[in-house]
Design a protein around this motif. Structure first.
Motif, PDB file in Angstrom:
ATOM      1  N   VAL A 160      16.804  42.663  -0.114  1.00  0.00           N
ATOM      2  CA  VAL A 160      17.948  42.270   0.481  1.00  0.00           C
ATOM      3  C   VAL A 160      17.809  41.926   1.997  1.00  0.00           C
ATOM      4  CG1 VAL A 160      20.280  43.148   1.068  1.00  0.00           C
ATOM      5  CG2 VAL A 160      19.410  43.579  -1.311  1.00  0.00           C
ATOM      6  N   TYR A 161      16.921  42.661   2.667  1.00  0.00           N
ATOM      7  CA  TYR A 161      16.845  42.728   4.052  1.00  0.00           C
ATOM      8  C   TYR A 161      16.130  41.181   4.364  1.00  0.00           C
ATOM      9  CZ  TYR A 161      14.905  43.135   8.942  1.00  0.00           C
ATOM     10  OH  TYR A 161      14.703  42.764  10.422  1.00  0.00           O
ATOM     11  N   LEU A 162      15.160  41.084   3.401  1.00  0.00           N
ATOM     12  CA  LEU A 162      14.207  39.476   3.627  1.00  0.00           C
ATOM     13  C   LEU A 162      15.092  38.555   3.425  1.00  0.00           C
ATOM     14  CD1 LEU A 162      11.061  38.796   4.070  1.00  0.00           C
ATOM     15  CD2 LEU A 162      10.883  38.908   1.868  1.00  0.00           C
ATOM     16  N   SER A 163      16.027  38.407   2.411  1.00  0.00           N
ATOM     17  CA  SER A 163      16.754  37.428   2.056  1.00  0.00           C
ATOM     18  C   SER A 163      17.828  36.928   3.261  1.00  0.00           C
ATOM     19  CB  SER A 163      17.400  37.540   0.616  1.00  0.00           C
ATOM     20  OG  SER A 163      18.274  38.691   0.721  1.00  0.00           O
ATOM     21  N   ARG A 164      18.409  38.188   3.663  1.00  0.00           N
ATOM     22  CA  ARG A 164      19.134  37.956   4.809  1.00  0.00           C
ATOM     23  C   ARG A 164      18.642  37.381   6.197  1.00  0.00           C
ATOM     24  NH1 ARG A 164      24.164  41.882   4.935  1.00  0.00           N
ATOM     25  NH2 ARG A 164      25.193  41.291   3.112  1.00  0.00           N
ATOM     26  N   GLN A 165      17.562  38.247   6.667  1.00  0.00           N
ATOM     27  CA  GLN A 165      16.896  38.246   7.777  1.00  0.00           C
ATOM     28  C   GLN A 165      16.323  36.835   7.865  1.00  0.00           C
ATOM     29  OE1 GLN A 165      17.438  40.195  10.411  1.00  0.00           O
ATOM     30  NE2 GLN A 165      15.843  39.174  11.829  1.00  0.00           N
ATOM     31  N   TYR A 166      15.635  36.394   6.849  1.00  0.00           N
ATOM     32  CA  TYR A 166      14.845  35.095   6.924  1.00  0.00           C
ATOM     33  C   TYR A 166      15.402  34.108   6.008  1.00  0.00           C
ATOM     34  CZ  TYR A 166      11.714  38.267   9.315  1.00  0.00           C
ATOM     35  OH  TYR A 166      11.097  39.329  10.043  1.00  0.00           O
TER      36      TYR A 166
END
Length: 141
Positions: free
Chosen positions: A125-131
């Motif tokens: 989830v973090y990877l999809s939002r951050q990058y």
């Protein structure tokens, strides 16, 4: 004068965010230091290390609390997300090799427990939002 007041409020807000505690997640077997989350279990011989700037802040402030999703739900999502992630690692000319550095060895036949599946899911989830990455299974909060 208004701008000064807004600036002071902003500084106090940032300072106050730095004073927040662990949000009740102290029961976790993770060592958080310098945006590094490590989870290890010697009996199952696995280890997850997440080194990502801002992940600790994300997991402690934005992520849904542990127990919100069932372990079965997280395992099903992680199985698909890990496959998609590993395919991207194998295609460095197509996907950013700085984001997809090394494959994740995730065996769906092994019961890693709730904690590992929870953190792994929220890493995606973090990877999809951050990058701004789009995976085959939508990650949402």
């Amino acid at each position: 004068m208004k701008n000064l007041l807004y600036l002071v409020l902003l500084v106090l807000f940032v300072y106050g965010c730095g004073l927040t505690k662990n949000n009740g997640r102290s029961g976790r077997n993770a060592n958080a230091k310098n945006d590094t989350v490590r989870i290890a279990n010697d009996s199952l011989e696995y280890e997850i290390i997440i080194i990502e700037p801002g992940f600790n802040l994300f997991i402690n402030s934005i992520a849904r609390p542990e127990g919100y999703y069932s372990q079965n739900y997280l395992e099903n999502k992680n199985r698909i997300l890990v496959t998609d992630y590993n395919n991207r690692v194998l295609q460095p000319m197509r996907y950013n090799d700085n984001l997809y550095v090394q494959q994740i060895n995730y065996d769906p036949q092994i019961d890693y427990g709730y904690e590992v599946n929870y953190l792994l899911y929220y890493y995606f989830v973090y990877l999809s939002r951050q990058y701004n990455q789009r995976f085959s299974v939508p990650t949402r909060i």
